[in-house]
Design an enzyme around this catalytic site. Structure first.
Site, short mmCIF file in Angstrom:
data_model
loop_
_atom_site.label_atom_id
_atom_site.label_comp_id
_atom_site.label_asym_id
_atom_site.label_seq_id
_atom_site.Cartn_x
_atom_site.Cartn_y
_atom_site.Cartn_z
N GLY A 33 0.84 -1.18 0.00
CA GLY A 33 0.00 0.00 0.00
C GLY A 33 0.87 1.23 0.00
N MET A 35 2.43 4.96 1.36
CA MET A 35 2.95 5.39 2.65
C MET A 35 1.80 5.81 3.56
SD MET A 35 6.30 7.55 1.36
CE MET A 35 7.15 7.50 2.93
N ASP A 110 9.93 -6.12 6.58
CA ASP A 110 9.35 -4.80 6.35
C ASP A 110 10.21 -4.05 5.34
OD1 ASP A 110 7.42 -2.86 6.71
OD2 ASP A 110 8.40 -1.95 8.44
N GLU A 111 9.59 -3.11 4.64
CA GLU A 111 10.23 -2.38 3.53
C GLU A 111 10.75 -3.36 2.48
OE1 GLU A 111 9.68 0.64 3.51
OE2 GLU A 111 9.48 1.28 5.60
N ALA A 112 9.92 -4.36 2.19
CA ALA A 112 10.34 -5.44 1.28
C ALA A 112 10.52 -4.98 -0.15
CB ALA A 112 9.32 -6.58 1.34
#
Length: 234
Positions: A33, A35, A110-112
């Site tokens: 999605g 930010m 996370d932040e993949a």
């Protein structure tokens, strides 16, 4: 009896062949999605729920906005994680846990979107061969509205693609999907793909703002809420 394929080294396998009736494998899931939609909050909630059931997880992150190896939510929640540099083989991180006698039941990344395609392939191998549940969280597109290479590979390989349902609004009130990079009050259309910044209006030179497609195209950042008194109750 000689192995049917002597070139295969069984010590390099991620896990032994599962017994009859065992789970056929883990699943690779991608939650994405714009930010501010709550990706990191959801990652931390899933980790909490899994840990409450006695499962052991490996938390990974790439370029968290805090500048530290942490999965951090804008709501103030945070957990230490392990940084995945560009030359890291994610499978080796799991093997290192096993070598210390520790269990790994699931992996959270996370932040993949910042992973390399090869690292996404490694996560898929962990799901298939080590039967781990892999949860990835990140953006789909960069500030140019182009898919990140890591996100593109996740779209190609993931068992589940989940658009996070917490709606982020453009300043005009329409759903925001595009992560515009803003420099000195102008939308930036070119530059390095990886430039970590936040969405807050600060004195920093670069920030990000979520816009609808129309205002992303036109570069219209909308009125200044503080200047125009939009939130005033008087």
């Amino acid at each position: 009896m000689e192995p049917t394929n002597p070139r295969l080294d069984p010590t390099d396998a991620l896990s032994p062949v599962p017994a009859a009736g065992a789970s056929p494998g883990g699943r690779l899931r991608y939650f994405f999605g714009p930010m501010d939609c709550g990706k990191s909050t959801l990652a931390l909630q899933i980790d909490h729920n899994q840990a409450r059931q006695g499962r052991a997880g490996l938390l990974l992150v790439r370029h968290d906005r805090s500048g530290t190896p942490t999965i951090s939510s804008r709501m103030g929640l945070a957990r230490r994680a392990q940084e995945v540099h560009e030359d890291v083989d994610v499978r080796d991180l799991v093997r290192a846990r096993w070598a210390r006698g520790e269990r790994v039941d699931y992996v959270i990344v996370d932040e993949a979107q910042f992973l390399s395609p090869a690292q996404v392939d490694q996560l898929a191998e962990l799901a298939d061969d080590a039967r781990l549940d892999v949860y990835c969280f990140g953006l789909a597109t960069d500030f140019r509205s182009t898919l990140f290479p890591g996100a593109a590979r996740l779209f190609e390989l993931a068992d589940e693609l989940n658009a996070i349902q917490v709606e982020v609004l453009c300043w005009c009130g329409l759903p925001g999907r595009f992560n515009a990079r803003v420099h000195d009050g102008e939308v930036v259309r070119a530059g390095d793909t990886v430039l970590v910044a936040d969405t807050a209006r600060t004195a920093d030179e670069v920030r990000y703002q979520v816009l609808c497609r129309r205002h992303y195209r036109t570069g219209d950042l909308g009125p200044d809420a503080a200047r125009d008194g939009q939130l005033s109750l008087t």
